[in-house]
Design a protein around this motif. Structure first.
Motif, PDB file in Angstrom:
ATOM      1  N   TRP A 153      82.287  67.663  25.440  1.00 28.61           N
ATOM      2  CA  TRP A 153      82.695  68.838  24.720  1.00 28.61           C
ATOM      3  C   TRP A 153      81.311  69.170  23.705  1.00 28.61           C
ATOM      4  CZ3 TRP A 153      85.763  70.919  27.929  1.00 28.61           C
ATOM      5  CH2 TRP A 153      86.723  70.201  28.371  1.00 28.61           C
ATOM      6  N   HIS A 154      80.669  67.929  23.257  1.00 26.03           N
ATOM      7  CA  HIS A 154      79.421  68.218  22.357  1.00 26.03           C
ATOM      8  C   HIS A 154      78.442  68.837  22.785  1.00 26.03           C
ATOM      9  CE1 HIS A 154      75.944  66.892  20.072  1.00 26.03           C
ATOM     10  NE2 HIS A 154      76.856  67.060  18.942  1.00 26.03           N
ATOM     11  N   VAL A 230      84.176  77.351  21.599  1.00 26.07           N
ATOM     12  CA  VAL A 230      83.029  78.300  21.673  1.00 26.07           C
ATOM     13  C   VAL A 230      82.262  78.704  20.357  1.00 26.07           C
ATOM     14  CG1 VAL A 230      82.518  80.631  22.451  1.00 26.07           C
ATOM     15  CG2 VAL A 230      84.017  79.210  23.858  1.00 26.07           C
ATOM     16  N   PRO A 231      81.122  78.689  20.292  1.00 28.70           N
ATOM     17  CA  PRO A 231      80.630  78.738  18.820  1.00 28.70           C
ATOM     18  C   PRO A 231      81.255  80.103  18.307  1.00 28.70           C
ATOM     19  CG  PRO A 231      78.944  77.812  20.248  1.00 28.70           C
ATOM     20  CD  PRO A 231      80.195  78.135  21.073  1.00 28.70           C
ATOM     21  N   GLY A 232      81.590  80.088  17.009  1.00 25.98           N
ATOM     22  CA  GLY A 232      81.999  81.369  16.408  1.00 25.98           C
ATOM     23  C   GLY A 232      83.526  81.608  16.605  1.00 25.98           C
ATOM     24  N   PHE A 242      83.222  68.593  14.439  1.00 24.21           N
ATOM     25  CA  PHE A 242      84.390  69.177  15.140  1.00 24.21           C
ATOM     26  C   PHE A 242      84.521  68.827  16.520  1.00 24.21           C
ATOM     27  CE2 PHE A 242      86.113  73.077  17.012  1.00 24.21           C
ATOM     28  CZ  PHE A 242      87.577  73.213  16.447  1.00 24.21           C
ATOM     29  N   TYR A 243      83.760  68.790  17.387  1.00 20.77           N
ATOM     30  CA  TYR A 243      83.789  68.379  18.830  1.00 20.77           C
ATOM     31  C   TYR A 243      84.369  66.791  18.983  1.00 20.77           C
ATOM     32  CZ  TYR A 243      81.667  72.935  19.010  1.00 20.77           C
ATOM     33  OH  TYR A 243      81.476  74.253  18.752  1.00 20.77           O
ATOM     34  N   PHE A 249      90.165  68.495  21.780  1.00 26.20           N
ATOM     35  CA  PHE A 249      88.841  68.160  22.890  1.00 26.20           C
ATOM     36  C   PHE A 249      89.343  66.570  23.076  1.00 26.20           C
ATOM     37  CE2 PHE A 249      86.827  70.525  19.509  1.00 26.20           C
ATOM     38  CZ  PHE A 249      86.385  71.676  20.380  1.00 26.20           C
ATOM     39  N   GLN A 250      89.872  66.583  24.456  1.00 28.06           N
ATOM     40  CA  GLN A 250      90.419  65.542  25.053  1.00 28.06           C
ATOM     41  C   GLN A 250      89.437  64.863  26.020  1.00 28.06           C
ATOM     42  OE1 GLN A 250      93.608  63.979  24.472  1.00 28.06           O
ATOM     43  NE2 GLN A 250      93.339  65.310  22.834  1.00 28.06           N
TER      44      GLN A 250
END
Length: 268
Positions: A153-154, A230-232, A242-243, A249-250
């Motif tokens: 996800w990162h 998604v950014p924003g 966060f990621y 975020f599995q």
């Protein structure tokens, strides 16, 4: 635990200014108005030659004994509960994405003919998951798809954040239950996605594939996407950490794989 949406009176209006609800701003007056829109107000937004209409779901309507999808296919009647967020967002999706909705309904009817109205096939589960929590994602960079395949996800969201910002990567939330969940401020949203590689109209690509039976034959075809990444779309997306820390975020489950993406128009 069953999700309980805020009431119309307690709705925090700030959610309407953030994705995904900000993408539905053309319906803002119906969401944020002082009273619930009646089915007549929704029907007034349909084109004059529409083959469907919204009808109030009440005991009289349900006495016909028809399955929800059968009622749409046979009579063009979309059962809509009054003063209900879930069904209001469903109406919005019909108004904006009628081709996708009709493709789903036609496929559901095919499965009902095979299974009967009281049993559900794997395809019906996939069709319902997409209808409720679906999104259409368009990508142009195969490296982003590789990251998604690995639940990296990162890389998908942070390393490639510029692609999400400039439109090379796009997400269109289709599922009306997911839109309903977005009424809760800060809620971490995870949906079920079909992905299209290339340019062009991704929704049209998905509509054709659904209608042809090329996709949504099994729930495992759908890719989970923590769309709050998604950014924003969430305050947390301003920080790389966060990621790694947000529970949406599995990691990839052992043995889990995803089908190849649909292909849109390549090039300008």
């Amino acid at each position: 635990m069953r999700y309980v949406a805020p009431t119309r009176e307690t709705l925090e209006r700030s959610v309407l200014a953030s994705p995904p609800l900000s993408h539905w701003s053309d319906f803002a007056a119906l969401i944020d108005g002082p009273v619930w829109p009646a089915v007549d107000a929704l029907n007034a937004l349909l084109p004059g030659d529409s083959d469907v209409r919204f009808v109030t779901q009440d005991p009289s309507l349900l006495s016909d004994g028809l399955h929800y999808e059968e009622r749409i296919a046979r009579h063009g009647a979309i059962a809509t509960r009054p003063e209900n967020w879930h069904d209001l967002f469903n109406a919005f999706v019909w108004l904006r994405h009628g081709a996708l909705k009709r493709a789903l309904n036609a496929r559901q009817m095919t499965e009902i003919a095979l299974m009967g109205p009281r049993q559900r096939s794997r395809a019906q589960c996939a069709l319902t998951h997409f209808d409720e929590a679906g999104m259409v994602v368009s990508l142009q960079d195969s490296a982003m798809l590789d990251a998604w395949d690995a639940h990296d996800w990162h890389t998908l969201f942070w390393t490639h954040r510029d692609a999400w910002r400039d439109g090379r990567a796009r997400v269109d939330v289709f599922g009306h239950a997911l839109l309903e969940h977005a009424l809760t401020p800060g809620k971490l949203l995870v949906g079920k996605a079909l992905v299209v590689m290339g340019e062009g109209d991704a929704n049209a690509v998905c509509s054709r594939a659904i209608a042809a039976g090329a996709v949504l034959n099994d729930p495992q075809e759908l890719r989970p996407l923590p769309v709050s990444g998604v950014p924003g779309w969430h305050a947390g997306t301003m920080e790389a950490s966060f990621y790694a820390t947000a529970p949406c975020f599995q990691p990839l489950r052992a043995g889990r794989t995803y089908p190849a993406p649909l292909v849109g128009r390549i090039g300008a």
